[in-house]
Design a protein around this motif. Structure first.
Motif, PDB file in Angstrom:
ATOM      1  N   GLN A  28       0.844  -1.181   0.000  1.00 21.79           N
ATOM      2  CA  GLN A  28       0.000   0.000   0.000  1.00 21.79           C
ATOM      3  C   GLN A  28       0.882   1.233   0.000  1.00 21.79           C
ATOM      4  N   THR A  29       0.370   2.318  -0.575  1.00 19.59           N
ATOM      5  CA  THR A  29       1.043   3.607  -0.504  1.00 19.59           C
ATOM      6  C   THR A  29       0.026   4.642  -0.075  1.00 19.59           C
ATOM      7  N   PHE A  30       0.517   5.818   0.207  1.00 19.78           N
ATOM      8  CA  PHE A  30      -0.327   6.910   0.649  1.00 19.78           C
ATOM      9  C   PHE A  30      -0.147   8.105  -0.275  1.00 19.78           C
ATOM     10  N   PRO A  32      -1.207  12.118  -0.455  1.00 17.56           N
ATOM     11  CA  PRO A  32      -1.799  13.176   0.372  1.00 17.56           C
ATOM     12  C   PRO A  32      -3.042  13.803  -0.261  1.00 17.56           C
ATOM     13  N   TYR A  33      -3.286  13.535  -1.538  1.00 17.49           N
ATOM     14  CA  TYR A  33      -4.438  14.111  -2.229  1.00 17.49           C
ATOM     15  C   TYR A  33      -5.611  13.141  -2.336  1.00 17.49           C
ATOM     16  N   LYS A  34      -5.302  11.833  -2.371  1.00 16.02           N
ATOM     17  CA  LYS A  34      -6.362  10.847  -2.594  1.00 16.02           C
ATOM     18  C   LYS A  34      -6.556   9.891  -1.426  1.00 16.02           C
ATOM     19  N   GLY A  35      -5.517   9.630  -0.638  1.00 14.27           N
ATOM     20  CA  GLY A  35      -5.645   8.735   0.510  1.00 14.27           C
ATOM     21  C   GLY A  35      -4.821   7.479   0.375  1.00 14.27           C
ATOM     22  N   LEU A  36      -5.285   6.414   1.008  1.00 12.84           N
ATOM     23  CA  LEU A  36      -4.576   5.142   1.054  1.00 12.84           C
ATOM     24  C   LEU A  36      -4.862   4.328  -0.208  1.00 12.84           C
ATOM     25  N   CYS A  37      -3.807   3.849  -0.832  1.00 15.88           N
ATOM     26  CA  CYS A  37      -3.912   3.142  -2.112  1.00 15.88           C
ATOM     27  C   CYS A  37      -3.519   1.676  -1.934  1.00 15.88           C
ATOM     28  N   SER A  38      -4.352   0.780  -2.464  1.00 17.03           N
ATOM     29  CA  SER A  38      -4.082  -0.660  -2.440  1.00 17.03           C
ATOM     30  C   SER A  38      -3.778  -1.124  -3.860  1.00 17.03           C
ATOM     31  N   TYR A  39      -2.996  -2.194  -3.979  1.00 15.84           N
ATOM     32  CA  TYR A  39      -2.503  -2.628  -5.283  1.00 15.84           C
ATOM     33  C   TYR A  39      -2.890  -4.059  -5.628  1.00 15.84           C
ATOM     34  N   TYR A  40      -2.800  -4.352  -6.929  1.00 16.78           N
ATOM     35  CA  TYR A  40      -3.059  -5.679  -7.477  1.00 16.78           C
ATOM     36  C   TYR A  40      -1.950  -6.050  -8.451  1.00 16.78           C
ATOM     37  N   HIS A  93       7.554  10.122 -10.104  1.00 18.24           N
ATOM     38  CA  HIS A  93       8.046  10.950  -9.011  1.00 18.24           C
ATOM     39  C   HIS A  93       6.962  11.943  -8.647  1.00 18.24           C
ATOM     40  N   GLY A  94       7.198  12.649  -7.584  1.00 19.83           N
ATOM     41  CA  GLY A  94       6.231  13.640  -7.137  1.00 19.83           C
ATOM     42  C   GLY A  94       5.971  13.469  -5.653  1.00 19.83           C
ATOM     43  N   PRO A  95       5.274  14.398  -5.046  1.00 16.72           N
ATOM     44  CA  PRO A  95       5.097  14.341  -3.603  1.00 16.72           C
ATOM     45  C   PRO A  95       4.221  13.192  -3.136  1.00 16.72           C
ATOM     46  N   ASP A  96       3.472  12.572  -4.043  1.00 18.96           N
ATOM     47  CA  ASP A  96       2.569  11.502  -3.608  1.00 18.96           C
ATOM     48  C   ASP A  96       3.045  10.120  -4.025  1.00 18.96           C
ATOM     49  N   ARG A  97       4.301   9.960  -4.462  1.00 19.12           N
ATOM     50  CA  ARG A  97       4.790   8.658  -4.890  1.00 19.12           C
ATOM     51  C   ARG A  97       5.633   8.025  -3.790  1.00 19.12           C
ATOM     52  N   GLU A  98       5.354   6.764  -3.536  1.00 22.32           N
ATOM     53  CA  GLU A  98       6.133   5.959  -2.595  1.00 22.32           C
ATOM     54  C   GLU A  98       6.096   6.478  -1.165  1.00 22.32           C
ATOM     55  N   LEU A  99       5.065   7.175  -0.788  1.00 24.12           N
ATOM     56  CA  LEU A  99       4.904   7.539   0.603  1.00 24.12           C
ATOM     57  C   LEU A  99       4.400   6.313   1.353  1.00 24.12           C
ATOM     58  N   THR A 100       4.722   6.234   2.606  1.00 28.65           N
ATOM     59  CA  THR A 100       4.366   5.048   3.373  1.00 28.65           C
ATOM     60  C   THR A 100       2.983   5.186   4.008  1.00 28.65           C
ATOM     61  N   VAL A 101       2.429   4.044   4.387  1.00 28.37           N
ATOM     62  CA  VAL A 101       1.143   4.031   5.067  1.00 28.37           C
ATOM     63  C   VAL A 101       1.259   4.761   6.398  1.00 28.37           C
TER      64      VAL A 101
END
Length: 108
Positions: A28-30, A32-40, A93-101
């Motif tokens: 999962q990643t976080f 700041p604009y959309k929230g918590l992201c889950s992956y498949y 890249h960007g402020p919302d990439r690879e941020l932790t839960v």
């Protein structure tokens, strides 16, 4: 969806997808604009799709929808292959990439 610094993303209702092709992963990643992201994963394509199951209210229209990495998997919508237009490259890249839960839990 168009986001500054990213290629356009197509979000599709889960019911319109062959769910048997999706394998939920623990990653999962976080954002700041959309929230918590889950992956498949999709077959051998690692982290090829994602979903904001409960996106922030400002972007609630994408809650529960699924999006795909267009440079990783072939995406067809209503029989047409979705393609990035010239110049619409995926920018990892960007402020919302690879941020932790954990960072999401510290959000105010």
């Amino acid at each position: 969806m168009y986001e500054s610094g990213f290629a356009p993303r197509w979000y599709v209702p889960l019911g319109d997808i062959d769910e048997s092709a999706l394998t939920r992963v623990e990653h999962q990643t976080f954002c700041p604009y959309k929230g918590l992201c889950s992956y498949y994963d999709i077959a051998s394509a690692h982290l090829a799709a994602w979903s904001y199951r409960e996106a922030y209210s400002e972007v609630s229209r994408i809650s529960g929808l699924v999006s795909f990495e267009p440079d990783v998997v072939l995406v067809r919508l209503d029989g047409a292959q979705l393609r990035l237009e010239p110049g619409q490259t995926v920018v990892p890249h960007g402020p919302d990439r690879e941020l932790t839960v954990a960072e999401s839990r510290s959000r105010g």
